[in-house]
Write a protein that holds these residues in place. Structure first.
Motif, short mmCIF file in Angstrom:
data_model
loop_
_atom_site.label_atom_id
_atom_site.label_comp_id
_atom_site.label_asym_id
_atom_site.label_seq_id
_atom_site.Cartn_x
_atom_site.Cartn_y
_atom_site.Cartn_z
N GLY A 1 28.94 40.70 47.75
CA GLY A 1 29.32 39.71 46.76
C GLY A 1 30.50 38.83 47.15
O GLY A 1 31.00 38.07 46.33
N PHE A 2 30.95 38.94 48.40
CA PHE A 2 32.05 38.09 48.87
C PHE A 2 31.49 36.81 49.46
O PHE A 2 30.36 36.76 49.93
CB PHE A 2 32.85 38.81 49.97
CG PHE A 2 33.76 39.88 49.46
CD1 PHE A 2 35.12 39.65 49.31
CD2 PHE A 2 33.27 41.14 49.14
CE1 PHE A 2 35.96 40.65 48.85
CE2 PHE A 2 34.09 42.14 48.68
CZ PHE A 2 35.45 41.89 48.53
N SER A 3 32.31 35.77 49.44
CA SER A 3 31.94 34.54 50.12
C SER A 3 33.02 34.24 51.15
O SER A 3 34.19 34.54 50.95
CB SER A 3 31.79 33.38 49.13
OG SER A 3 32.98 33.19 48.41
N LYS B 1 39.46 37.16 43.24
CA LYS B 1 38.58 36.33 44.06
C LYS B 1 37.90 37.23 45.07
O LYS B 1 38.54 38.05 45.71
CB LYS B 1 39.40 35.28 44.83
CG LYS B 1 40.01 34.22 44.01
CD LYS B 1 40.58 33.11 44.87
CE LYS B 1 41.76 33.59 45.68
NZ LYS B 1 42.43 32.51 46.43
N LYS B 2 36.62 37.09 45.20
CA LYS B 2 35.90 37.85 46.20
C LYS B 2 35.57 36.90 47.35
O LYS B 2 34.44 36.50 47.54
CB LYS B 2 34.65 38.49 45.61
CG LYS B 2 34.98 39.60 44.62
CD LYS B 2 33.77 40.34 44.17
CE LYS B 2 33.33 41.27 45.26
NZ LYS B 2 32.33 42.24 44.86
N GLN B 3 36.63 36.52 48.05
CA GLN B 3 36.49 35.61 49.18
C GLN B 3 37.20 36.19 50.38
O GLN B 3 38.26 36.81 50.25
CB GLN B 3 37.08 34.24 48.84
CG GLN B 3 36.36 33.56 47.69
CD GLN B 3 37.03 32.28 47.28
OE1 GLN B 3 38.24 32.22 47.13
NE2 GLN B 3 36.23 31.24 47.09
N LYS C 1 50.87 37.25 48.04
CA LYS C 1 51.22 38.55 47.50
C LYS C 1 49.99 39.46 47.30
O LYS C 1 50.05 40.65 47.53
CB LYS C 1 51.97 38.37 46.18
CG LYS C 1 52.38 39.65 45.52
CD LYS C 1 53.06 39.40 44.19
CE LYS C 1 53.32 40.70 43.48
NZ LYS C 1 53.83 40.50 42.15
N ASN C 2 48.88 38.89 46.85
CA ASN C 2 47.70 39.70 46.50
C ASN C 2 46.67 39.81 47.61
O ASN C 2 45.58 40.31 47.37
CB ASN C 2 47.06 39.13 45.24
CG ASN C 2 47.97 39.25 44.04
OD1 ASN C 2 48.64 40.27 43.88
ND2 ASN C 2 48.03 38.23 43.23
N GLN C 3 46.99 39.34 48.78
CA GLN C 3 46.01 39.43 49.88
C GLN C 3 46.15 40.76 50.58
O GLN C 3 47.19 41.33 50.70
CB GLN C 3 46.21 38.31 50.89
CG GLN C 3 45.77 36.98 50.37
CD GLN C 3 46.01 35.85 51.37
OE1 GLN C 3 47.08 35.74 51.93
NE2 GLN C 3 45.03 35.01 51.56
N ALA D 1 41.53 32.95 50.50
CA ALA D 1 40.86 34.25 50.60
C ALA D 1 41.66 35.35 49.91
O ALA D 1 42.88 35.32 49.87
CB ALA D 1 40.66 34.61 52.06
N SER D 2 40.93 36.33 49.39
CA SER D 2 41.58 37.53 48.86
C SER D 2 41.67 38.60 49.95
O SER D 2 42.48 39.52 49.84
CB SER D 2 40.81 38.06 47.65
OG SER D 2 39.47 38.31 47.98
N VAL D 3 40.86 38.46 50.99
CA VAL D 3 40.85 39.41 52.11
C VAL D 3 40.95 38.63 53.41
O VAL D 3 40.21 37.66 53.62
CB VAL D 3 39.54 40.25 52.11
CG1 VAL D 3 39.50 41.19 53.29
CG2 VAL D 3 39.39 41.02 50.81
N LEU D 4 41.86 39.07 54.28
CA LEU D 4 42.03 38.46 55.59
C LEU D 4 41.60 39.46 56.65
O LEU D 4 42.04 40.61 56.64
CB LEU D 4 43.50 38.09 55.83
CG LEU D 4 44.14 37.18 54.79
CD1 LEU D 4 45.63 37.04 55.06
CD2 LEU D 4 43.47 35.82 54.78
N ILE D 5 40.74 39.03 57.57
CA ILE D 5 40.23 39.91 58.62
C ILE D 5 40.41 39.22 59.96
O ILE D 5 40.05 38.06 60.12
CB ILE D 5 38.73 40.22 58.42
CG1 ILE D 5 38.50 40.84 57.05
CG2 ILE D 5 38.21 41.11 59.54
CD1 ILE D 5 37.04 40.85 56.63
N VAL D 6 40.95 39.95 60.93
CA VAL D 6 41.03 39.46 62.30
C VAL D 6 40.28 40.46 63.16
O VAL D 6 40.64 41.63 63.24
CB VAL D 6 42.49 39.32 62.79
CG1 VAL D 6 42.52 38.85 64.23
CG2 VAL D 6 43.27 38.37 61.90
#
Length: 78
Positions: free
Chosen positions: A35-37, A7-9, A76-78, A45-50
């Motif tokens: 290409g992420f949403s 997932k590109k989220q 697990k995959n984040q 989400a596949s990526v978590l940002i703070v």
């Protein structure tokens, strides 16, 4: 979704001053170009940002709490 499809989220949490908000908007724009949403639920989400401030004591405490909460919920995959 297969193992080979990712997932590109992204989930982006912006804490602190208005400069952080502007920086977060810039990050989101770059991620959209790649290409992420953006998603409103970190579980999706596949990526978590703070994006936060480490200088103001109150914001630092809030940031640590937010990071701990996300870490506890992290897949697990984040």
């Amino acid at each position: 979704m297969s193992k080979h499809q990712q997932k590109k989220q992204f989930y982006l949490l912006s804490l602190g001053c208005s400069k952080n908000t502007v920086d977060s908007e810039s990050m989101a724009a770059l991620l959209h170009k790649a290409g992420f949403s953006g998603v409103s639920d970190p579980d999706d989400a596949s990526v978590l940002i703070v994006n936060t401030c480490g200088f103001i004591e109150g914001e630092r405490k809030k940031s640590i709490g937010a990071l701990r909460e996300l870490a506890d919920r992290k897949n697990k995959n984040q």
